[in-house]
Design an enzyme around this catalytic site. Structure first.
Site, PDB file in Angstrom:
ATOM      1  N   HIS A 194       0.854  -1.196   0.000  1.00 27.71           N
ATOM      2  CA  HIS A 194       0.000   0.000   0.000  1.00 27.71           C
ATOM      3  C   HIS A 194       0.885   1.241   0.000  1.00 27.71           C
ATOM      4  O   HIS A 194       2.115   1.148   0.140  1.00 27.71           O
ATOM      5  CB  HIS A 194      -0.966  -0.011   1.183  1.00 27.71           C
ATOM      6  CG  HIS A 194      -0.333   0.070   2.546  1.00 27.71           C
ATOM      7  ND1 HIS A 194       0.538  -0.877   3.035  1.00 27.71           N
ATOM      8  CD2 HIS A 194      -0.454   1.007   3.537  1.00 27.71           C
ATOM      9  CE1 HIS A 194       0.898  -0.546   4.261  1.00 27.71           C
ATOM     10  NE2 HIS A 194       0.322   0.602   4.584  1.00 27.71           N
ATOM     11  N   ASP A 205       5.863   4.245   4.861  1.00 24.85           N
ATOM     12  CA  ASP A 205       6.779   3.263   5.442  1.00 24.85           C
ATOM     13  C   ASP A 205       6.851   1.974   4.622  1.00 24.85           C
ATOM     14  O   ASP A 205       7.653   1.095   4.916  1.00 24.85           O
ATOM     15  CB  ASP A 205       6.422   2.957   6.915  1.00 24.85           C
ATOM     16  CG  ASP A 205       4.984   2.511   7.121  1.00 24.85           C
ATOM     17  OD1 ASP A 205       4.088   3.024   6.425  1.00 24.85           O
ATOM     18  OD2 ASP A 205       4.749   1.653   7.992  1.00 24.85           O
ATOM     19  N   HIS A 206       6.030   1.901   3.560  1.00 21.59           N
ATOM     20  CA  HIS A 206       6.044   0.676   2.744  1.00 21.59           C
ATOM     21  C   HIS A 206       6.558   0.881   1.318  1.00 21.59           C
ATOM     22  O   HIS A 206       6.756  -0.085   0.605  1.00 21.59           O
ATOM     23  CB  HIS A 206       4.649   0.039   2.716  1.00 21.59           C
ATOM     24  CG  HIS A 206       4.233  -0.427   4.066  1.00 21.59           C
ATOM     25  ND1 HIS A 206       4.333  -1.737   4.474  1.00 21.59           N
ATOM     26  CD2 HIS A 206       3.788   0.278   5.139  1.00 21.59           C
ATOM     27  CE1 HIS A 206       3.948  -1.824   5.740  1.00 21.59           C
ATOM     28  NE2 HIS A 206       3.617  -0.613   6.158  1.00 21.59           N
ATOM     29  N   HIS A 210       1.230   3.870   2.070  1.00 19.45           N
ATOM     30  CA  HIS A 210       1.739   4.591   3.232  1.00 19.45           C
ATOM     31  C   HIS A 210       3.265   4.573   3.119  1.00 19.45           C
ATOM     32  O   HIS A 210       3.861   3.565   2.726  1.00 19.45           O
ATOM     33  CB  HIS A 210       1.275   3.940   4.541  1.00 19.45           C
ATOM     34  CG  HIS A 210      -0.153   4.280   4.886  1.00 19.45           C
ATOM     35  ND1 HIS A 210      -0.943   3.503   5.699  1.00 19.45           N
ATOM     36  CD2 HIS A 210      -0.924   5.335   4.511  1.00 19.45           C
ATOM     37  CE1 HIS A 210      -2.143   4.067   5.818  1.00 19.45           C
ATOM     38  NE2 HIS A 210      -2.157   5.178   5.095  1.00 19.45           N
ATOM     39  N   HIS A 261      -7.362  -1.712   5.857  1.00 20.87           N
ATOM     40  CA  HIS A 261      -6.494  -0.653   6.359  1.00 20.87           C
ATOM     41  C   HIS A 261      -7.108   0.694   5.938  1.00 20.87           C
ATOM     42  O   HIS A 261      -8.135   0.714   5.270  1.00 20.87           O
ATOM     43  CB  HIS A 261      -5.079  -0.866   5.772  1.00 20.87           C
ATOM     44  CG  HIS A 261      -3.987  -0.189   6.531  1.00 20.87           C
ATOM     45  ND1 HIS A 261      -3.895  -0.203   7.896  1.00 20.87           N
ATOM     46  CD2 HIS A 261      -2.916   0.533   6.101  1.00 20.87           C
ATOM     47  CE1 HIS A 261      -2.819   0.472   8.275  1.00 20.87           C
ATOM     48  NE2 HIS A 261      -2.204   0.928   7.206  1.00 20.87           N
ATOM     49  N   HIS A 317       6.292  -5.405  12.036  1.00 22.55           N
ATOM     50  CA  HIS A 317       5.668  -4.080  11.930  1.00 22.55           C
ATOM     51  C   HIS A 317       5.417  -3.509  13.327  1.00 22.55           C
ATOM     52  O   HIS A 317       4.351  -3.002  13.653  1.00 22.55           O
ATOM     53  CB  HIS A 317       4.354  -4.165  11.119  1.00 22.55           C
ATOM     54  CG  HIS A 317       3.902  -2.833  10.600  1.00 22.55           C
ATOM     55  ND1 HIS A 317       2.981  -2.052  11.268  1.00 22.55           N
ATOM     56  CD2 HIS A 317       4.243  -2.135   9.494  1.00 22.55           C
ATOM     57  CE1 HIS A 317       2.762  -0.934  10.575  1.00 22.55           C
ATOM     58  NE2 HIS A 317       3.525  -0.962   9.497  1.00 22.55           N
ATOM     59  N   ASP A 319      -0.289  -3.874   5.958  1.00 22.31           N
ATOM     60  CA  ASP A 319      -0.818  -3.552   7.277  1.00 22.31           C
ATOM     61  C   ASP A 319      -2.299  -3.885   7.275  1.00 22.31           C
ATOM     62  O   ASP A 319      -2.967  -3.698   6.267  1.00 22.31           O
ATOM     63  CB  ASP A 319      -0.666  -2.065   7.574  1.00 22.31           C
ATOM     64  CG  ASP A 319       0.781  -1.607   7.651  1.00 22.31           C
ATOM     65  OD1 ASP A 319       1.683  -2.445   7.558  1.00 22.31           O
ATOM     66  OD2 ASP A 319       1.009  -0.395   7.778  1.00 22.31           O
TER      67      ASP A 319
END
Ligand SMILES: [Zn+2]
Length: 303
Positions: A62, A66-67, A64, A142, A270, A212
């Site tokens: 996805h 941090d990914h 976000h 999410h 995570h 996530d």
């Protein structure tokens, strides 16, 4: 046949002094697949001696940061290193625009074909299938469209027992026929059955990646019977309210999904930056699903 995953990062949201952001490298018979690409994943490749020029397919769960914020730098590096072979990226459709905007702003064009595969939202789809591996995506729960991935060995070909083929003078075509499960006639007229000359087949292995996500029983169906399930466990269970607000899972919820899906092993990760010591997360998850391990960067898990 090699089937293993190496953790490049396992922190949620922001890096900590010991933990980088989500990225994993799946090695399937020496083909490398990258799953998520948090900031500075390239540095992790160098640190952990990953031959990342061999990555040909990248899966982004996805958008976000941090990914995926390590992805565009990686694409630029491949260009600088003179890559010519195609690179496939599977991600939410919006990422294609982000990549092209960054290329345009620096007046750059990649020297290799970048093949972008937008992921279908709210449904599962087959992303890749060859004679060794199939890969599907499935929806997670999410704040933004998010996908999990299941990597399933297909093992369509058998492996030859090299000690038994010596002296039979079989051609390359005959060897291929045997590997596909058919018998052949040798030069001297002898019938060679594939069963007599191939190794006992291991059952195909499954790796499921699931981050996530808020706790969602719909995940169970997709990750069922996995040999190894990676499921996020951002928080200890007493922080359930925070987990729900942020569409994340707790330790007990990760364990519950693993139990219901009857997976063989669970890997949690995570982790929230609030946890220095990860053992309480491990111990709490183990109260629901004992065969659990901590994802920690640099560690390789044989599936
Ligand atoms: Zn995240």
């Amino acid at each position: 046949m090699k089937f293993e995953v190496t953790i490049m990062g396992c922190s949620s949201a922001a890096p900590t002094k010991n933990r980088n952001l989500t990225a994993q490298v799946l090695n399937s018979d020496d083909q490398l697949f990258l799953i998520d690409c948090g900031e500075a994943t390239q540095m992790q490749f160098i640190k952990y001696h990953i031959k990342y020029s061999r990555i040909n397919r990248i899966f982004i769960s996805h958008l976000h940061g941090d990914h995926y914020l390590g992805l565009v730098p990686l694409l630029f590096s491949y260009h600088l290193f003179g890559r010519t072979k195609s690179l496939h990226v599977y991600a939410n459709a919006a990422l294609e625009e982000i990549i092209h905007l960054q290329l345009k702003a620096s007046d750059s064009a990649l020297g290799y074909p970048l093949i972008f595969h937008p992921l279908a939202e709210n449904k599962s789809e087959m992303l890749y299938d060859d004679d060794k591996l199939s890969i599907i995506s499935f929806p997670l729960k999410h704040g933004v469209p998010t996908h999990g991935f299941v990597f399933r060995q297909t093992n369509a070909q058998l492996n030859l027992d090299t000690t038994k083929i010596k002296g039979l003078n079989l051609t390359h075509e005959q060897l291929q026929t045997l590997k596909q499960g058919s018998d052949v006639i040798a030069e001297n007229g002898q019938l060679i059955t594939y069963k007599s000359i191939t190794l006992p087949q291991e059952s195909p292995k499954i790796y499921a990646f699931c981050t996530d996500t808020a706790y969602s029983l719909s995940v169970v169906h997709f990750v069922k019977d996995a040999d190894l399930l990676y499921h996020e466990a951002t928080f200890m269970h007493h922080m359930l309210k925070s987990a729900e607000e942020k569409h994340h899972s707790t330790t007990l919820q990760a364990g519950e999904i693993a139990k219901r899906a009857r997976v063989k092993r669970l890997l949690i990760g995570h982790y929230s930056a609030r946890y220095d010591d990860l053992r309480p997360l491990l111990n709490e998850t183990a109260t629901v699903f004992p065969n659990v391990e901590l994802a920690e960067e640099g560690k390789t898990f044989i599936i």
